[in-house]
Design an enzyme around this catalytic site. Sequence first.
Site, PDB file in Angstrom:
ATOM      1  N   HIS A   1       0.544  -1.769   3.338  1.00  0.00           N
ATOM      2  CA  HIS A   1       0.371  -2.843   2.628  1.00  0.00           C
ATOM      3  C   HIS A   1       1.096  -4.209   3.316  1.00  0.00           C
ATOM      4  CE1 HIS A   1      -0.677  -0.671  -1.207  1.00  0.00           C
ATOM      5  NE2 HIS A   1       0.124   0.353  -0.468  1.00  0.00           N
ATOM      6  N   TYR A   2       0.481  -5.499   3.109  1.00  0.00           N
ATOM      7  CA  TYR A   2       1.385  -6.585   3.363  1.00  0.00           C
ATOM      8  C   TYR A   2       1.680  -7.000   1.748  1.00  0.00           C
ATOM      9  CZ  TYR A   2      -2.747  -9.442   3.397  1.00  0.00           C
ATOM     10  OH  TYR A   2      -4.141 -10.172   3.313  1.00  0.00           O
TER      11      TYR A   2
ATOM     12  N   ASP B 257      -5.339  -6.286   2.646  1.00  0.00           N
ATOM     13  CA  ASP B 257      -4.164  -5.565   3.607  1.00  0.00           C
ATOM     14  C   ASP B 257      -4.422  -4.339   4.130  1.00  0.00           C
ATOM     15  OD1 ASP B 257      -4.118  -5.349   0.498  1.00  0.00           O
ATOM     16  OD2 ASP B 257      -2.209  -4.325   0.850  1.00  0.00           O
TER      17      ASP B 257
ATOM     18  N   GLU C  75       5.228  -1.189   1.899  1.00  0.00           N
ATOM     19  CA  GLU C  75       4.909  -2.679   1.985  1.00  0.00           C
ATOM     20  C   GLU C  75       5.761  -3.311   3.043  1.00  0.00           C
ATOM     21  OE1 GLU C  75       3.197  -4.561  -0.043  1.00  0.00           O
ATOM     22  OE2 GLU C  75       2.728  -3.492  -1.750  1.00  0.00           O
TER      23      GLU C  75
END
Length: 259
Positions: A41-42, A162, A105
Amino acid sequence: MKFLAIIVSLVLLAGCATGPRYDISHPSANHDSRVQFVVVHYTSASMERSLQLLTHGEVSSHYLIGDDKNATIFKLVDENLRAWHAGESEWQGRTWLNSSSIGIEIVNPGFKDTPTGRLWYPYSEAQVQSLIVLLKDINKRYAINPNNIIGHSDIAPLRKLDPGPLFPWKRLAAEGIGIWPNEQVVARQQAQFETQLPSISWYQAQLAHLGYATPQTGELDVATRHVIAAFQMHFRPSHFDGTPDAQTAALLQVLNQTK
């Protein structure tokens, strides 16, 4: 005698407190790891805000890669525990992937919309290097199927974008992490599909075979366009409008043939 009775009672209580006794002489060979997927993810937030949200908010991930000079890898949740990063999700028929995945993340703003179009923010070289090191370490322990190293947009294409089109999937595959199609083979297949495109049902079946949760309606509905766009953003990030064109067909066919 009374004192002795008390001692005996305490010993018996202590024995009970240890819990049941287990015979471990017959371990089963029928098991595998809880961890079957890695989802990237971002954060769409600064590092400070990302840490706050992932440690004291309603979401979490196992790891966070910072945007500082060294791209620090923060371990936030033990891998044996379930982090709350995937939400409603599906890949290869498995749903709600929080229970079977490791979430990573990366601190990155994501994108911003401008008068000239959407601007996506790149990942730093330090972040990419940290991610490669982390993914190789995870893979060493769990032997993740390369097809199961995926982005949030792959498992939730109707609601997530994302890690975005600037995420380096091709570079990761070159490092032995994830998958990427042979581009020469894709070009040959594309030339064949240029003369006649497959049906929408074919695209839907190919997407589902690769892992995407895809409607099987035979129609180019909104949900199917979202899934095609998510696939294109992963494997053809230069153009991801959800149109089922010849190159998309070639990419799908080559990936599924080499899966």
